[in-house]
Design an enzyme around this catalytic site. Structure first.
Site, PDB file in Angstrom:
ATOM      1  N   GLU A 218      11.556   2.317  -6.440  1.00  0.00           N
ATOM      2  CA  GLU A 218      11.414   1.647  -7.761  1.00  0.00           C
ATOM      3  C   GLU A 218      11.348   2.634  -9.070  1.00  0.00           C
ATOM      4  OE1 GLU A 218       7.962  -0.842  -7.535  1.00  0.00           O
ATOM      5  OE2 GLU A 218       8.865  -2.210  -5.839  1.00  0.00           O
ATOM      6  N   GLU A 419      11.182  -4.645   0.295  1.00  0.00           N
ATOM      7  CA  GLU A 419       9.886  -5.247   0.460  1.00  0.00           C
ATOM      8  C   GLU A 419       9.882  -6.444  -0.193  1.00  0.00           C
ATOM      9  OE1 GLU A 419       7.156  -2.697  -2.274  1.00  0.00           O
ATOM     10  OE2 GLU A 419       7.943  -0.860  -1.618  1.00  0.00           O
TER      11      GLU A 419
HETATM   12  C1  FCB Z   1       5.886  -2.276  -5.079  1.00  0.00           C
HETATM   13  C2  FCB Z   1       5.671  -0.947  -4.594  1.00  0.00           C
HETATM   14  C3  FCB Z   1       4.534  -0.931  -3.477  1.00  0.00           C
HETATM   15  C4  FCB Z   1       3.441  -1.760  -3.531  1.00  0.00           C
HETATM   16  C5  FCB Z   1       3.957  -3.244  -3.858  1.00  0.00           C
HETATM   17  C6  FCB Z   1       3.078  -4.278  -4.415  1.00  0.00           C
HETATM   18  O1  FCB Z   1       6.141  -2.581  -6.544  1.00  0.00           O
HETATM   19  O2  FCB Z   1       6.773  -0.447  -4.240  1.00  0.00           O
HETATM   20  O3  FCB Z   1       4.199   0.457  -3.394  1.00  0.00           O
HETATM   21  O4  FCB Z   1       2.434  -1.439  -4.621  1.00  0.00           O
HETATM   22  O5  FCB Z   1       4.704  -3.428  -4.961  1.00  0.00           O
END
Ligand code: FCB
Length: 507
Positions: A218, A419
């Site tokens: 990210e 994610e």
């Molecule tokens: C993302 C991150 C991860 C976690 C989630 C909820 O932005 O990559 O580390 O904090 O959000």
């Protein structure tokens, strides 16, 4: 007998087709080192990273920039990694496991004087090096494919002193040049160079155990949450917690460069490795669809948050003046083509209000305010949730995953959803969240919007949610901070059923 064979042959393709997700689809959860490793007694905490310094800083705690929760009370994955790998395999049906190695654990001291992987290795902490090799073995032995992230937010303290950057930035305007600080983190090209060396070392050391590599987690979140903090309006309070458009852009460009250097370094060791960044995408929609300002604000937000980084690492676009146009001096071959896949993180929708005029001379397209979080028990003064939100105040919007996949798929590379998940301590929303997002994923795949090869839920176990600490509970498992015992939330069973069958249950 012959007839039987013919019937079986006819039946096979049909049943293969009937699955919602292909047989070789990767299913797993994602965790990161800083968020999950520490915990228990002794806590095995790593004190040598910027996030350690940042989350323990008294000023930050007093000012409410960070929660004050201690990462030492975490789920203790450092000690429990074998059992966690078993949980992922047996209780979640995972065939893949995404995690990160902590740069500061492996290299607690500067690697500036070393050049080759071998030279770096002499400076490495032996216990940490062995630990990650053992973790990779544990994952493979349980039949899971490791996905290894080289940088998940944290930097070693020898490269980043967030408190010094914060102090030096006081009184510097958001469009002024960033101050020079010796340990400037991603503001400094030294960090880029050292990261390239770290990636080369990691590929040299773990290349035989890893086929899927994530360079950076990210990047836009690192740049925005770290360098665009407007107290009261918009603040993620990542280190160094400053408000500087010039710094944010410099950091983002350095991160694109770091991605390229790490990509090249891993490929030099292993041609067949699959290497890519993990990119967070947000579903931006105009707060008021009838307003032209809100509509163009949403488009600009989409460009800055969702596209600019991918344009850099896939197409080599270096939009220095962030005007959305690529002029002749803004094409860089040394950035282009540095992704074998796109790792896509998706969580929520953001409603965008257009300001009608730029808020910055550095980023002329920054003429909007995104609403990313709504009121929740820890932040009651935020605006009320317009539809359904999570316990962390994020607006649930499964259609947004389809939008994000359409953008990511447009780059022509395979996509992994690296994610997706929900803060839901009592587990009364997680099943619906998971199903609705997986339905959106299936739809996007069927419609050919993206070639998706895997889905990783955030997260295996509750963990340290950065500036927010332990309040948001993202895990399929909760844990007892004293004994580290894990307890499955009911939604874990749903994940397992889907991961094992490759099918979504009928509504
Ligand atoms: C993302 C991150 C991860 C976690 C989630 C909820 O932005 O990559 O580390 O904090 O959000």
């Amino acid at each position: 007998m012959r007839w039987l064979l013919i019937i079986a042959a006819l039946a096979l393709p049909a049943s293969a087709e009937a699955r919602d997700f292909p047989r070789d689809f990767l299913w797993g959860t994602a965790i990161s080192g800083f968020q999950t490793e520490a915990g228990g007694a002794p806590a095995n905490a790593d004190r040598r990273s910027d996030w350690w310094v940042w989350s323990h800083d008294e000023d930050n705690i007093a000012a409410g920039r960070v929660s004050g929760d201690r990462v030492e009370r975490g789920p203790g994955h450092w000690r429990r990694y074998r059992r966690d790998a078993s949980l992922a395999r047996r209780r979640l049906g995972a065939n893949a496991f995404r995690f990160s190695i902590e740069w500061s654990r492996v290299f607690p001291r500067s690697t500036t004087g070393a050049r080759t992987p071998r030279q770096l290795d002499r400076l490495a902490d032996r216990a940490a090096v062995r630990h990650y090799a053992a973790e990779l073995r544990a994952i493979r032995r349980r039949g899971m494919e490791p996905v290894l992230t080289l940088n998940h937010f944290t930097l070693p303290s020898w490269l980043h002193d967030p408190l010094a950057v914060r102090t030096a930035s006081a009184g510097v305007g958001p469009d002024d040049p960033p101050p020079a600080v010796a340990r400037g983190g991603w503001l400094s090209t030294r960090t880029v160079r050292e990261f390239g060396k770290f990636a080369a070392w990691a590929a040299w050391r773990y290349g035989r155990q890893v086929d899927l590599w994530v360079t950076i987690n990210e990047p836009v979140v690192v740049a925005v949450n770290g360098y665009v903090n407007v107290p009261g309006a918009f603040a993620g309070w990542f280190p160094p917690g400053v408000f500087s458009f010039t710094a944010a852009i410099r950091v983002l460009r350095n991160l694109a460069e770091a991605n390229a250097r790490a990509y090249d370094a891993v490929h030099r060791r292993d041609r067949r490795a699959q290497v890519g960044p993990v990119h967070n995408m947000i579903a931006f929609t105009p707060a008021n669809p009838a307003s032209a300002n809100d509509r163009s604000g949403a488009e600009h937000a989409d460009y800055i948050f969702n596209r600019i980084f991918l344009d850099a690492v896939v197409r080599g676009h270096d939009d220095r003046d962030v005007d959305g146009r690529i002029e002749s001096g803004e094409r860089r071959r040394d950035l282009r083509g540095r992704a074998d896949f796109i790792g896509l993180n998706y969580y929520f929708r953001s409603r965008v209000t257009g300001l009608g005029a730029p808020a910055s001379t550095t980023v002329p397209l920054f003429d909007f305010l995104p609403a990313n979080t709504y009121a929740h028990p820890q932040n009651p003064s935020a605006p009320p949730c317009p539809t359904t939100c999570t316990e962390f105040g994020w607006e649930i919007y499964p259609e947004g995953l389809r939008l994000a996949l359409a953008i990511a798929g447009g780059y022509g590379l395979p996509v992994y959803v690296t994610e997706n998940g929900i803060a839901d301590g009592d587990d009364d929303q997680r099943r619906a969240y998971l199903l609705d997002h997986l339905r959106a994923l299936r739809g996007a795949m069927r419609d050919g919007l993206a070639r998706v090869k895997g889905y990783f839920a955030w997260s295996l176990v509750d963990n340290f949610e950065w500036a927010a600490g332990y309040y948001p509970r993202f895990g399929f498992f909760s844990y007892d901070p004293d004994t580290l015992t894990r307890r499955a939330r009911p939604s874990a069973r749903l994940f397992r059923r889907i991961a094992r069958s490759g099918d979504l249950p009928n509504p």
